[in-house]
Design a protein around this motif. Structure first.
Motif, PDB file in Angstrom:
ATOM      1  N   PRO B 153      36.388  -2.671  63.591  1.00 30.27           N
ATOM      2  CA  PRO B 153      35.661  -1.409  63.368  1.00 30.27           C
ATOM      3  C   PRO B 153      34.149  -1.511  63.585  1.00 30.27           C
ATOM      4  N   GLU B 154      33.600  -2.721  63.664  1.00 34.16           N
ATOM      5  CA  GLU B 154      32.174  -2.851  63.984  1.00 34.16           C
ATOM      6  C   GLU B 154      31.976  -3.244  65.443  1.00 34.16           C
ATOM      7  N   VAL B 157      36.611  -1.334  68.465  1.00 35.68           N
ATOM      8  CA  VAL B 157      37.189  -0.094  67.939  1.00 35.68           C
ATOM      9  C   VAL B 157      36.102   0.973  67.755  1.00 35.68           C
ATOM     10  N   ALA B 158      34.917   0.545  67.281  1.00 41.94           N
ATOM     11  CA  ALA B 158      33.785   1.475  67.145  1.00 41.94           C
ATOM     12  C   ALA B 158      33.429   2.071  68.504  1.00 41.94           C
ATOM     13  N   GLN B 160      35.378   2.475  71.123  1.00 37.33           N
ATOM     14  CA  GLN B 160      36.418   3.403  71.576  1.00 37.33           C
ATOM     15  C   GLN B 160      36.298   4.741  70.829  1.00 37.33           C
ATOM     16  N   VAL B 161      35.994   4.674  69.536  1.00 36.24           N
ATOM     17  CA  VAL B 161      35.782   5.903  68.769  1.00 36.24           C
ATOM     18  C   VAL B 161      34.607   6.695  69.351  1.00 36.24           C
TER      19      VAL B 161
END
Lengths: 297, 297
Positions: B153-154, B157-158, B160-161
């Motif tokens: 998430p850091e 994935v961040a 892609q978001v």
């Protein structure tokens, strides 16, 4: 500990876990939507049975439960990712989870997939980042290795694949057990094993506790199937009889209700036998056994 | 090494990687469909730029590239999972990847999600399972920690978001760079950092090489955008001009073509400066820099 003290212990650990999980999300340097989507499902409640098994195992070695807090949070993140992905339209297509709209219903499918990916990856980060002098590096590596095995293509993911491939088919008891042993069993077993590893259990104790958790996991699943028929809708939070409606193969459908109850009792007895063999302080783990056998939700 | 020896080195490492990846899948005790779905995308080819960066970094410290083989495989598994999930209908909805039908087109959406989940989790298992006396437990933990940070998430994935949230919107150069730094940059940086960690690089060298990889990653992305306008369809394997058609914000659209080419040259120069600062044997990494700057596919 007496029954009340055990209940208090479990309640305290649950509160501690639920106070810690939001902090792990808050500290992330990540887009807000992603953090919200991750937190939404992580903080949606639930029994927290996996973290509690870890804390109970630490207690059984008279260890400070705090040593297991990061791993307990990682386990709950990993479990939550699996729920988010399982609920997706292409999987079980569920709109509700614990009485709340599922992640993709709130954040959309793309964000739900990414929130799941984020939680799965973050679980490993949380364990790898532990800086705790009480945990040897070799133990830390083993905790990561066993988590990946329990969650990955030889564990939970294998179970989900088998579950999807078994949909609408006749399953044998062996096939049903394969699904449960992998889809839910491996992560329950990991929770106990992680406690044992953190506590410095001997290899024999690790094996005994791992087998204990295997029986407990199957008992948990059998009780689930029984509750779907005999449970109270108010208490389990979903409609009773949904398995029968979906023509899902369950323990009662394969073994009759009487047979399923017999098998439940057998696994509980076996679980307790393994617990005794491990030679640990077993008050809390015994209590969890009884809870699994008699739970009404 | 002269140019031919460098090319031979990279070719050998690529072959070694591609011979090893199928073995990691074959040894899994998992449902056949899952193994097939994982192998399908993992063995679909590609430049393998991330593993090659790891091997090139090991070479720059005159270390045996074999020490990095498991981590290189883990990196490629993790990269492959990201491609499978990115291609899903709810994400980029792509039917083709490297000229072949995407994973969900062949195995269905549910299996594609699970194959991605499986590859992501297995990547951590592969690193945690390494039993190599040449790698200290502390280094092994750091390799896992940094991989989770780069991918999670850091990190990826961040990115892609941010990419999904930016779709169809006007983006500033800073926003475009945020996407690239996270979506592709972090994993390219990890590949170099992993090589440096395995080679026992000093903290200063780790920093210099990490910065080198940051510039290289941005250069890679700028070249990608340029190729989408000036490239040959035969060579890049997809239709030229698709970014313009989709109204995607790119470096040429923000900076003009001339500006984008200037920025590409700047990042390549900075990358080489960082490489020199690191004080390593830089023949292979220099070659990769030139390749990124001038590649036609």
């Amino acid at each position: 500990m007496n029954r009340m003290a055990v209940e208090q212990f479990l309640q305290q650990q649950k509160q501690r876990l639920e106070a810690t999980l939001p902090r792990y999300i808050a500290r992330l340097q990540a887009p807000d939507t992603l953090k919200q989507a991750m937190a939404y499902s992580l903080e949606a409640g639930g029994k927290r049975i996996r973290p509690l098994l870890l804390f109970a195992t630490l207690h059984s070695f008279e260890k400070d439960p705090d040593i297991g807090l990061p791993v307990a949070c990682a386990i709950e993140m990993l479990h939550t990712y699996s729920l988010i992905h399982d609920d997706l339209p292409s999987m079980d297509d569920d709109d509700l989870r614990r009485g709340k709209p599922t992640n993709h219903k709130v954040f959309g499918e793309a964000m739900a997939i990414l929130a799941g990916d984020g939680l799965l990856t973050y679980a490993f980060q949380v364990i790898a980042e532990m800086k705790d002098d009480r945990i040897a590096p070799e133990v830390q590596i083993r905790l990561i290795e066993e988590l990946a095995k329990a969650a990955g293509p030889e564990g939970m993911v294998a179970g989900q694949v088998a579950d999807i491939e078994g949909e609408g088919r006749e399953l044998s008891l062996a096939q049903l057990e394969y699904i449960h042993r992998h889809k839910t069993g491996k992560m329950l077993q990991y929770s106990v094993l992680a406690g044992a590893l953190l506590a410095g259990a001997s290899e024999r104790q690790q094996r005994d506790l791992y087998e204990f958790a295997s029986h407990l996991g199957l008992a948990f699943q059998i009780r689930d199937d029984i509750l779907d028929i005999e449970g109270s809708e108010d208490k389990i939070g979903k409609r009773v009889g949904s398995d029968v409606e979906k023509k899902k193969v369950t323990y009662p459908s394969l073994l009759t209700m009487e047979g399923a109850k017999g098998k439940l009792a057998l696994h509980i007895a076996e679980a307790k036998r393994c617990l005794q063999k491990a030679g640990v302080k077993d008050d809390v783990l015994q209590y969890i056994c009884d809870l699994v056998a008699t739970r009404d939700h």
